[in-house]
Design a protein around this motif. Structure first.
Motif, PDB file in Angstrom:
ATOM      1  N   ASP A  70       0.864  -1.185  -0.019  1.00  0.00           N
ATOM      2  CA  ASP A  70       0.003   0.237  -0.082  1.00  0.00           C
ATOM      3  C   ASP A  70       0.758   1.170   0.077  1.00  0.00           C
ATOM      4  N   ARG A  71       2.094   1.004   0.729  1.00  0.00           N
ATOM      5  CA  ARG A  71       2.957   2.219   0.589  1.00  0.00           C
ATOM      6  C   ARG A  71       3.316   2.604  -0.472  1.00  0.00           C
ATOM      7  N   LYS A  72       3.813   1.263  -1.377  1.00  0.00           N
ATOM      8  CA  LYS A  72       4.428   1.867  -2.742  1.00  0.00           C
ATOM      9  C   LYS A  72       3.437   2.466  -3.749  1.00  0.00           C
ATOM     10  N   ILE A  73       2.064   1.971  -3.467  1.00  0.00           N
ATOM     11  CA  ILE A  73       1.191   2.644  -4.176  1.00  0.00           C
ATOM     12  C   ILE A  73       0.947   3.998  -4.006  1.00  0.00           C
ATOM     13  N   ASN A  74       0.988   4.302  -2.449  1.00  0.00           N
ATOM     14  CA  ASN A  74       0.783   5.797  -2.181  1.00  0.00           C
ATOM     15  C   ASN A  74       1.755   6.514  -2.579  1.00  0.00           C
ATOM     16  N   GLU A  75       3.106   6.118  -2.473  1.00  0.00           N
ATOM     17  CA  GLU A  75       4.271   7.061  -2.901  1.00  0.00           C
ATOM     18  C   GLU A  75       4.008   7.307  -4.339  1.00  0.00           C
ATOM     19  N   PHE A  76       3.667   6.066  -5.144  1.00  0.00           N
ATOM     20  CA  PHE A  76       3.491   6.160  -6.467  1.00  0.00           C
ATOM     21  C   PHE A  76       2.544   7.269  -7.009  1.00  0.00           C
ATOM     22  N   VAL A  77       1.395   7.513  -6.497  1.00  0.00           N
ATOM     23  CA  VAL A  77       0.477   8.210  -6.664  1.00  0.00           C
ATOM     24  C   VAL A  77       0.588   9.778  -6.387  1.00  0.00           C
ATOM     25  N   LYS A  78       1.532   9.729  -4.996  1.00  0.00           N
ATOM     26  CA  LYS A  78       2.105  11.044  -4.593  1.00  0.00           C
ATOM     27  C   LYS A  78       3.267  11.850  -5.775  1.00  0.00           C
TER      28      LYS A  78
END
Length: 430
Positions: A319-327
């Motif tokens: 989830d963190r990887k996806i969150n950082e990718f969207v950011k």
């Protein structure tokens, strides 16, 4: 006589299989609770992010020089990297001792003492054997997520190293030990590299940032304030730890806690109260004579809460990887809007140098124009001072005009591709 021998052999065979009692040692914290390991489909989600980045986001970043103004271009090792935890604090607040407490042993090259001992950035990672790897070697390895550190030069890389050792905790997370933040301006100027810039780079890669404080060093120095300010945009990763809390009694601890919250309120410009974990993270037993039985119970609960938070990091890594990718995608879009707007404000023929200087002097106003034109949130814009500093080395008239197709591709990725990726592959830890 023959039957007697048969019965005797049968009896001895039964006695041989009787289980004997065994004395088992108390398991360390990372074995007392199960650490969940990722399943195979987590690789598929990461592969999906790699494909989306290469096909849709990377072209936008390269076109509008996002790697020069914000963050270097991502590589496959950045997506495949294990979750990272960075420890920050002034000298002798117990950062290296905290890592030793987590691992149950020293990592190769660790030094602990009352004076400033850690003079470099040390990344503790899992490896087949115990050894240390110099920073220049780490920065050029394609399978390591540290290629972006080459932008800070050889002065920093000489103060950076990796410490490898086989350990069950390091199989799940990577720990980053940092030099103690100095208090004097003269000492800060003697650093031969951009300390806050390195902290900001690691902060964008980390999954958790631990700010450690000592009850006897609650003052936040100018450099420490700059370091905390450089964590802007990563506030959700910050956890505050009041370490060595058993060195003061209960009454003093109450006053220390209040003073720490007051100091943090002046630096962390947020109306919410940050969570502060209280404890003494070392191998020594809690000083019950100072804190009393109630304080000891409080420390144990706080330490268990923090350890549980650390153990949840691998579970939330996807989830963190996806969150950082969207950011990152949102930041790249805003960077493209800013670049194209500045290019549009430049004259076609004469007076380009004066126009560029005018745009740089009034950069805050230009950001406001971009925000109103494209209805963007003000909190997502980059720092004006940092953007102006980098912008001074470029000719604005050489920037690209806005390409709506690239912007639309990123919008489609955020609106359709990533949600479809999440629907196709559920959380691998469920």
């Amino acid at each position: 006589m023959f039957m007697f021998l048969i019965c005797l052999i049968d009896l001895l065979a039964k006695l041989a299989v009787v289980p004997q009692p065994q004395v088992t040692a108390k398991a360390p914290w990372y074995k007392s609770k199960s650490i969940i390991k990722p399943q195979v489909n987590v690789v598929t989600i990461v592969d999906g992010l790699k494909r989306l980045y290469t096909e849709k986001l990377k072209p936008l970043e390269v076109t509008y020089r996002f790697n020069d103004f914000a963050s270097p271009v991502l590589t496959n090792s950045d997506f495949d990297a294990k979750p990272m935890v960075m420890l920050l604090g002034q000298y002798s607040t117990g950062k290296t001792t905290f890592i030793k407490h987590l691992l149950g042993c020293d990592y190769p090259g660790a030094h602990i003492g009352p004076e400033p001992t850690t003079d470099r950035f040390v990344v503790a990672m899992s490896g087949p054997d115990e050894r240390t790897i110099p920073g220049n070697t780490m920065a050029v390895q394609a399978d390591m997520p540290f290629n972006g550190l080459t932008s800070f030069g050889g002065a920093f890389l000489s103060k950076f190293e990796c410490s490898q050792m086989p350990h069950p905790v390091l199989d799940q997370i990577t720990l980053v030990d940092t030099p103690g933040v100095l208090s004097g301006e003269k000492q800060r100027m003697q650093r031969s590299y951009d300390f806050t810039g390195v902290i900001s780079w690691f902060a964008s890669k980390c999954d958790m940032i631990l700010l450690l404080f000592d009850p006897h060093k609650l003052d936040i120095s100018d450099e420490f304030k700059r370091v905390i300010t450089s964590l802007r945009g990563n506030e959700d990763k910050i956890r505050v730890v009041l370490n060595k809390a058993d060195q003061v009694d209960t009454q003093q601890l109450m006053r220390v806690y209040g003073a720490l919250m007051w100091s943090l309120g002046k630096v962390l410009n947020t109306p919410e109260v940050v969570r502060v974990y209280i404890g003494s993270f070392n191998d020594k037993p809690i000083n019950e004579a100072a804190v009393g039985p109630i304080g000891k119970e409080l420390f144990e609960k706080e330490q268990n809460d923090l350890l549980a938070d650390l153990m949840d990091i691998p579970k939330k890594a996807c989830d963190r990887k996806i969150n950082e990718f969207v950011k990152r995608a949102r930041a790249a879009k805003i960077n493209a809007y800013i670049m194209s707007h500045l290019r549009k404000e430049m004259p076609a023929m004469m007076g380009k140098s004066k126009a560029q200087q005018r745009l740089m002097d009034n950069l805050q106003e230009e950001f406001g124009k971009v925000q109103r034109e494209f209805h963007l949130p003000a909190g997502d814009f980059p720092s004006v001072e940092h953007f102006r500093e980098v912008l001074g080395g470029y000719n604005i008239d050489k920037f690209e005009k806005l390409k709506p197709k690239m912007i639309q591709a990123v919008d489609d990725m955020l609106g359709y591709d990533i949600p479809d990726l999440l629907k196709k592959f559920r959380n691998p830890y469920d």
